[in-house]
Design a protein around this motif. Sequence first.
Motif, mmCIF file in Angstrom:
data_model
loop_
_atom_site.group_PDB
_atom_site.id
_atom_site.type_symbol
_atom_site.label_atom_id
_atom_site.label_comp_id
_atom_site.label_asym_id
_atom_site.label_seq_id
_atom_site.Cartn_x
_atom_site.Cartn_y
_atom_site.Cartn_z
ATOM 1 N N ASP A 53 2.751 2.177 3.576
ATOM 2 C CA ASP A 53 3.403 3.490 3.598
ATOM 3 C C ASP A 53 2.643 4.397 4.556
ATOM 4 O O ASP A 53 1.424 4.309 4.679
ATOM 5 C CB ASP A 53 3.390 4.087 2.187
ATOM 6 C CG ASP A 53 4.126 5.413 2.100
ATOM 7 O OD1 ASP A 53 5.104 5.617 2.854
ATOM 8 O OD2 ASP A 53 3.732 6.253 1.272
ATOM 9 N N MET A 74 0.799 9.349 2.538
ATOM 10 C CA MET A 74 0.108 9.295 1.254
ATOM 11 C C MET A 74 -0.893 10.442 1.234
ATOM 12 O O MET A 74 -1.374 10.857 2.288
ATOM 13 C CB MET A 74 -0.627 7.962 1.093
ATOM 14 C CG MET A 74 0.298 6.763 0.992
ATOM 15 S SD MET A 74 -0.611 5.215 0.797
ATOM 16 C CE MET A 74 -0.962 4.814 2.517
ATOM 17 N N GLU A 78 -9.065 1.769 -1.165
ATOM 18 C CA GLU A 78 -9.057 0.559 -1.991
ATOM 19 C C GLU A 78 -8.420 -0.601 -1.231
ATOM 20 O O GLU A 78 -8.880 -1.740 -1.323
ATOM 21 C CB GLU A 78 -8.325 0.793 -3.315
ATOM 22 C CG GLU A 78 -8.389 -0.426 -4.218
ATOM 23 C CD GLU A 78 -7.669 -0.271 -5.550
ATOM 24 O OE1 GLU A 78 -7.437 -1.306 -6.193
ATOM 25 O OE2 GLU A 78 -7.343 0.869 -5.938
ATOM 26 N N ILE A 124 0.869 -1.178 0.000
ATOM 27 C CA ILE A 124 0.000 0.000 0.000
ATOM 28 C C ILE A 124 0.900 1.219 0.000
ATOM 29 O O ILE A 124 1.505 1.567 1.015
ATOM 30 C CB ILE A 124 -0.937 0.027 1.228
ATOM 31 C CG1 ILE A 124 -1.716 -1.273 1.355
ATOM 32 C CG2 ILE A 124 -1.884 1.230 1.128
ATOM 33 C CD1 ILE A 124 -2.488 -1.413 2.660
ATOM 34 N N ASP A 125 1.013 1.841 -1.160
ATOM 35 C CA ASP A 125 1.877 3.009 -1.325
ATOM 36 C C ASP A 125 1.370 3.789 -2.526
ATOM 37 O O ASP A 125 1.094 3.197 -3.574
ATOM 38 C CB ASP A 125 3.329 2.574 -1.547
ATOM 39 C CG ASP A 125 4.323 3.700 -1.358
ATOM 40 O OD1 ASP A 125 4.083 4.816 -1.882
ATOM 41 O OD2 ASP A 125 5.354 3.463 -0.701
ATOM 42 N N ASP A 126 1.249 5.096 -2.391
ATOM 43 C CA ASP A 126 0.747 5.918 -3.493
ATOM 44 C C ASP A 126 1.764 6.083 -4.618
ATOM 45 O O ASP A 126 1.420 6.510 -5.711
ATOM 46 C CB ASP A 126 0.321 7.299 -2.987
ATOM 47 C CG ASP A 126 1.482 8.092 -2.424
ATOM 48 O OD1 ASP A 126 2.109 7.609 -1.456
ATOM 49 O OD2 ASP A 126 1.766 9.184 -2.926
ATOM 50 N N ASP A 127 3.010 5.725 -4.374
ATOM 51 C CA ASP A 127 4.079 5.927 -5.354
ATOM 52 C C ASP A 127 4.256 4.675 -6.215
ATOM 53 O O ASP A 127 4.751 3.643 -5.728
ATOM 54 C CB ASP A 127 5.378 6.277 -4.624
ATOM 55 C CG ASP A 127 6.479 6.643 -5.577
ATOM 56 O OD1 ASP A 127 6.335 7.645 -6.307
ATOM 57 O OD2 ASP A 127 7.494 5.918 -5.601
ATOM 58 N N THR A 139 -2.661 1.740 -4.487
ATOM 59 C CA THR A 139 -2.111 3.079 -4.283
ATOM 60 C C THR A 139 -2.917 3.979 -3.360
ATOM 61 O O THR A 139 -2.565 5.134 -3.178
ATOM 62 C CB THR A 139 -1.941 3.797 -5.640
ATOM 63 O OG1 THR A 139 -3.205 3.851 -6.289
ATOM 64 C CG2 THR A 139 -0.918 3.084 -6.510
ATOM 65 N N ASN A 140 -4.008 3.449 -2.775
ATOM 66 C CA ASN A 140 -4.745 4.294 -1.833
ATOM 67 C C ASN A 140 -5.377 3.466 -0.722
ATOM 68 O O ASN A 140 -5.643 2.273 -0.889
ATOM 69 C CB ASN A 140 -5.783 5.172 -2.543
ATOM 70 C CG ASN A 140 -6.955 4.388 -3.076
ATOM 71 O OD1 ASN A 140 -7.818 3.958 -2.318
ATOM 72 N ND2 ASN A 140 -6.984 4.182 -4.391
ATOM 73 N N SER A 192 -0.305 -4.572 -5.525
ATOM 74 C CA SER A 192 -0.005 -3.177 -5.196
ATOM 75 C C SER A 192 -1.281 -2.363 -5.275
ATOM 76 O O SER A 192 -2.015 -2.450 -6.261
ATOM 77 C CB SER A 192 0.999 -2.595 -6.195
ATOM 78 O OG SER A 192 2.187 -3.327 -6.196
ATOM 79 N N ASN A 231 6.172 0.952 -5.514
ATOM 80 C CA ASN A 231 5.471 -0.336 -5.558
ATOM 81 C C ASN A 231 6.140 -1.286 -6.540
ATOM 82 O O ASN A 231 6.297 -2.478 -6.258
ATOM 83 C CB ASN A 231 4.002 -0.143 -5.937
ATOM 84 C CG ASN A 231 3.160 0.325 -4.770
ATOM 85 O OD1 ASN A 231 3.479 0.085 -3.619
ATOM 86 N ND2 ASN A 231 2.066 0.988 -5.084
ATOM 87 N N ASN A 282 -4.022 8.418 4.830
ATOM 88 C CA ASN A 282 -2.633 7.967 4.921
ATOM 89 C C ASN A 282 -2.543 6.670 5.726
ATOM 90 O O ASN A 282 -3.559 6.054 6.069
ATOM 91 C CB ASN A 282 -1.754 9.069 5.520
ATOM 92 C CG ASN A 282 -2.201 9.466 6.914
ATOM 93 O OD1 ASN A 282 -2.739 8.674 7.679
ATOM 94 N ND2 ASN A 282 -1.990 10.727 7.266
#
Length: 144
Positions: free
Chosen positions: A70, A73, A44, A13-16, A40-41, A38, A20, A77
């Motif tokens: 992460d 975010m 989800e 779980i990472d927005d980048d 990103t938010n 992966s 990922n 977050n």
Amino acid sequence: MKRYEGLEGILLIDDDLPTNFIHKKIIERVSVDAAVKSITNVQEALDFITYSGIYEDTPEIPRPGLIFLDINMPGLNGWDFMDTYNRLDKHFKARLIIIMLSTSPDPEDKEMALVDNEVVAFLSKPLRPEMVTSLLDRYFKEVG
């Protein structure tokens, strides 16, 4: 490939997106037999864990036994994820190991993460193969 009891999937779980991608490659390098997903938010990710939203009818997708989360975010977050996660029904959390990841040098982030009983470790990004291997050996039993 190494198989571990209770580990069918690993969730990043990472927005980048590049992070990922790199973390997925590192996990693949360790040769663990688990599906890596992966997201990103935070919303989800919570939907994925609880089989809701777009994941409502997806029991065939392996759910995680290990989450790399992460902290920083946009929008919701890592702390928001943990706030909601801690209120989930226990059957969604049955055997989840959560590792918080950050590039933050702030020692308060680590302290806050480790106060949460659901977070087992706080690590600095990026992941490295030896970090993943150590976590797998510590929290999962290798089988077959």
